[in-house]
Design a protein around this motif. Structure first.
Motif, PDB file in Angstrom:
ATOM      1  N   GLN A  99       3.010   6.011  -2.724  1.00  0.00           N
ATOM      2  CA  GLN A  99       4.172   6.808  -3.379  1.00  0.00           C
ATOM      3  C   GLN A  99       4.469   7.136  -4.766  1.00  0.00           C
ATOM      4  O   GLN A  99       4.626   8.002  -5.284  1.00  0.00           O
ATOM      5  N   SER A 117       6.528  -1.277   2.536  1.00  0.00           N
ATOM      6  CA  SER A 117       5.331  -1.094   3.423  1.00  0.00           C
ATOM      7  C   SER A 117       5.746  -1.330   4.939  1.00  0.00           C
ATOM      8  O   SER A 117       4.802  -1.533   5.667  1.00  0.00           O
ATOM      9  N   GLY A 118       6.757  -0.934   5.287  1.00  0.00           N
ATOM     10  CA  GLY A 118       7.264  -1.017   6.772  1.00  0.00           C
ATOM     11  C   GLY A 118       7.471  -2.531   7.223  1.00  0.00           C
ATOM     12  O   GLY A 118       8.206  -2.645   8.186  1.00  0.00           O
ATOM     13  N   HIS A 160       0.960  -1.260   0.015  1.00  0.00           N
ATOM     14  CA  HIS A 160      -0.168   0.026  -0.014  1.00  0.00           C
ATOM     15  C   HIS A 160       0.667   1.224   0.076  1.00  0.00           C
ATOM     16  O   HIS A 160       0.656   2.215  -0.710  1.00  0.00           O
ATOM     17  N   SER A 161       1.801   1.242   0.857  1.00  0.00           N
ATOM     18  CA  SER A 161       2.752   2.485   0.954  1.00  0.00           C
ATOM     19  C   SER A 161       3.480   2.678  -0.432  1.00  0.00           C
ATOM     20  O   SER A 161       3.462   3.896  -0.773  1.00  0.00           O
ATOM     21  N   GLU A 162       3.827   1.826  -1.109  1.00  0.00           N
ATOM     22  CA  GLU A 162       4.754   1.920  -2.334  1.00  0.00           C
ATOM     23  C   GLU A 162       3.741   2.343  -3.508  1.00  0.00           C
ATOM     24  O   GLU A 162       4.046   3.172  -4.352  1.00  0.00           O
ATOM     25  N   PRO A 176      -1.835   8.301   1.817  1.00  0.00           N
ATOM     26  CA  PRO A 176      -1.307   6.948   2.341  1.00  0.00           C
ATOM     27  C   PRO A 176      -2.618   6.129   2.450  1.00  0.00           C
ATOM     28  O   PRO A 176      -2.382   4.836   2.149  1.00  0.00           O
ATOM     29  N   ASP A 177      -3.904   6.477   2.600  1.00  0.00           N
ATOM     30  CA  ASP A 177      -4.940   5.585   2.497  1.00  0.00           C
ATOM     31  C   ASP A 177      -5.422   5.156   1.364  1.00  0.00           C
ATOM     32  O   ASP A 177      -6.545   4.766   1.209  1.00  0.00           O
TER      33      ASP A 177
END
Length: 214
Positions: free
Chosen positions: A17, A125-126, A12-14, A23-24
């Motif tokens: 970006q 994504s962390g 999701h994060s990538e 982010p959501d």
């Protein structure tokens, strides 16, 4: 021995970006069926192939900022872009490590904090991810035993945490736990809410917290 290639995967994060969105937003795309089922799930985390994500692009609607794709590709060492995954990628997360070593997830986290586990090959994504060969080499160097049966199943692609695209069964296979129902907590129930979230994260589910007003 050649350097192992890693498929371009995005969480999701990538995705956020790459498209320069909030982010959501990728989660909203999933709810609206714009973003389909993940191509692969590693340690309970969903990931999509780059080809899947690029199919979301629409001129004037969902554009990629100039240079953003190149920045993403540069972040994945020795990456490549398959159209489909013929098998599970050679990447494992903390849950697979715990399975291979016959340990608890907390044990793996302690190894990381103590510096007794090789650093991850990448983070998406962390979530830390390792190539299987990286982990096996590190285990041999440290004299750390692995569970032969679990390792063989991982090599075959028969992983309890990894499901191919299109399967909608539980992310954690061979588990006695079923997916819990959504719950609502009041301000006075913060301790219960924390315990509930910790339990879900521990068994590999993702958690989405939403405010609720009566």
């Amino acid at each position: 021995m050649g350097v192992e290639r890693i498929p371009y995967l995005l969480g999701h994060s990538e995705i956020a970006q790459l498209f320069d969105v909030a982010p959501d937003t990728p989660q909203l795309w999933r709810k609206r069926a714009l973003l389909g089922d993940p191509d692969v799930v590693i340690s309970g985390k969903p990931y999509w192939l780059l080809s899947t994500v690029l199919a979301l692009a629409r001129p004037g609607q969902r554009d990629l900022p100039p240079g953003r794709l190149e920045e993403y590709k540069a972040s994945i060492p020795n990456g490549y872009s398959p159209q489909v995954l013929e098998g599970p990628p050679p990447l494992i997360g903390i849950k697979e490590l715990a399975w291979i070593f016959g340990k608890k997830h907390t044990d793996i986290s302690q190894w990381r904090s103590r510096g007794t586990l090789t650093p991850p090959d990448l983070t998406l994504s962390g979530a830390p991810l390792w190539l299987l060969n990286t982990i096996l080499s590190d285990a041999e160097r440290r004299g750390r035993a692995v569970a032969a049966e679990a390792l063989e199943r991982v090599r075959r692609g028969d992983r309890e945490q990894i499901k191919p695209r299109g399967q909608r069964d539980a992310l954690v296979g061979n588990s006695d736990e079923t997916l819990p129902s959504a719950r609502t907590f009041r301000n006075s129930e913060s301790a219960a809410a924390v315990a509930f979230v910790r339990h879900l994260l521990r068994v590999g589910y993702e958690v989405e917290v939403r405010p609720y007003w009566q």
